[in-house]
Scaffold this active site. Structure first.
Site, PDB file in Angstrom:
ATOM      1  N   GLU A 269      18.264  33.939  17.973  1.00  0.00           N
ATOM      2  CA  GLU A 269      17.932  34.955  18.912  1.00  0.00           C
ATOM      3  C   GLU A 269      16.519  35.375  18.968  1.00  0.00           C
ATOM      4  OE1 GLU A 269      19.936  36.066  21.074  1.00  0.00           O
ATOM      5  OE2 GLU A 269      21.728  35.311  20.299  1.00  0.00           O
TER       6      GLU A 269
ATOM      7  N   HIS B 140      23.908  42.328   0.607  1.00  0.00           N
ATOM      8  CA  HIS B 140      24.739  42.016  -0.827  1.00  0.00           C
ATOM      9  C   HIS B 140      23.774  40.727  -1.161  1.00  0.00           C
ATOM     10  CE1 HIS B 140      27.037  39.730  -3.773  1.00  0.00           C
ATOM     11  NE2 HIS B 140      27.166  40.946  -4.054  1.00  0.00           N
TER      12      HIS B 140
ATOM     13  N   LYS C 228      22.677  46.151  -9.772  1.00  0.00           N
ATOM     14  CA  LYS C 228      21.907  45.641  -8.635  1.00  0.00           C
ATOM     15  C   LYS C 228      20.630  46.370  -8.326  1.00  0.00           C
ATOM     16  CE  LYS C 228      25.836  42.937  -7.324  1.00  0.00           C
ATOM     17  NZ  LYS C 228      26.958  42.665  -6.294  1.00  0.00           N
TER      18      LYS C 228
END
Length: 389
Positions: A135, A308, A349
């Site tokens: 895009e 993620h 994380k």
């Protein structure tokens, strides 16, 4: 005493005690709830900074948005001590800032904000989806339009007109036809380079040439600035500035979109081998950037893969030091998209002592105000400091 006599003398004591439980004294550092007093702006314009100052103690998502401003400002200004054995005059290490965004945001006008960040090298690496790549290119060929019927435009009617709806945006099929005309010759070039490289002998210890998603994206971004059909608008592109400033863009799901369609069609015209794109070197590259970061910050717009993929890269360094999530997803279904930062702490994380916030707002509303009070404000202050010297 009868109940009627008790009622005539006032409310029941038990009810009064239940309603008016004695309160503790509020701590001295407690912040009073307040909002923007627009009476102060009758004779002057309201700036983005004025909005920030007025919203940060308003509560709800206003306060969360302003917390995101504070965290990002700490990300962008952090400077660590010089690394051991650094040559004199070496700049102190900075925070490595990972930016993740979903493709719909490139389809929207937020693309201009994202392009600004890359143009001025405010971020270190990007993770996006296939739509976030194609895009961006397509907008250098033809515009995307607002839907006259908003989010309610009927899909069946749009289909017969060759129009594709993205929320309350409309993309004509012509845009994708032009994209095919633009990208297929480039895929031919890339395949020829691959075949030439594979025909060469490999010296011991040398790695054989391979395309990766980030290499493909870099080539696409470079091509935007040289191809006559896209060069006039290349300066509006995230990919163009990323290639120019050597900011890697990672897209592990590169085939999940129109670009995947083009790669599929290309297999029918390529021989004897198809264009090969290897994702393994890219995961090594992304994780290495994370491992080598003196500090790591995540700015994630949306959810899913982009959220993620960055978080998992930060696991390799035992967690990010800063995290700003901006999305409207809820956590009750257990999805990673809706998870709050603390869930990522449990996986390693995000660090346990990290500065984090989740802003429950749609990014096209929230992020321009955040960028105005962080990167744009910082750039203006830097220019003012240079004038003072």
């Amino acid at each position: 005493m009868s109940s009627s006599q008790e009622n005539s003398n006032g409310p029941p004591s038990a009810a009064k005690d239940a309603v008016l439980v004695p309160s503790v004294e509020m701590p001295a550092e407690a912040i009073e709830v307040s909002g923007i007093d627009f009476n102060k702006f009758h004779d002057k314009p309201v700036t983005a900074e004025d909005l920030y100052e007025g919203m940060k103690s308003a509560g709800f998502q206003s306060t969360s948005l302003c917390q995101a401003v504070d965290i990002i400002n700490e990300m962008r200004t952090w400077a660590g001590p010089p690394l051991p054995d650094s040559p004199p005059g070496t700049s102190p290490p900075k925070c490595t800032i990972f930016l993740g965004y979903t493709s719909n945001l490139i389809s929207s006008g937020l693309r201009s904000t994202l392009s600004y960040l890359v143009q001025h090298s405010h971020i270190s690496a990007i993770v996006t989806t296939a739509g976030g790549i194609e895009e961006d290119i397509i907008k250098c060929l033809h515009p995307t339009y607002l839907s006259a019927s908003g989010f309610s435009a009927p899909g069946a009617s749009l289909r017969t007109q060759g129009l594709n709806r993205i929320g309350n945006l409309v993309v004509p099929n012509k845009n994708y036809c032009s994209f095919e005309d633009w990208v297929v010759p480039l895929l031919d070039e890339m395949l020829a380079e691959q075949e030439t490289a594979l025909s060469q002998p490999v010296e011991e210890g040398d790695a054989r040439f391979t395309w990766t998603p980030s290499k493909v994206i870099h080539r696409l971004g470079s091509h935007l600035g040289t191809h006559p059909s896209t060069s006039p608008l290349a300066h509006t592109s995230v990919l163009y500035w990323a290639a120019k400033n050597n900011i890697p863009i990672f897209c592990p799901a590169l085939t999940d979109g129109s670009l995947g369609d083009m790669l599929y069609f290309h297999t029918f015209r390529s021989s004897p081998r198809h264009l090969g794109i290897d994702i393994v070197p890219d995961i090594r590259r992304l994780n290495t950037i994370s491992v080598r970061a003196a500090k790591a910050g995540m700015i994630i717009l949306g959810g899913g893969l982009v959220k993620h993929h960055i978080a998992n890269a930060c696991l390799m360094r035992n967690g990010a030091d800063y995290a700003v999530y901006i999305n409207t997803a809820q956590e009750f279904d257990g999805s990673d998209a809706g998870a709050r930062p603390d869930e990522a702490v449990s996986w390693g994380k995000i660090r346990g002592d990290a500065k984090t916030v989740k802003v429950y707002l749609e990014a096209s509303v929230a992020f321009p105000l955040i960028v105005a009070n962080t990167f744009v404000k910082g750039a203006r202050e830097d220019k003012e400091d240079e004038k003072m010297e």
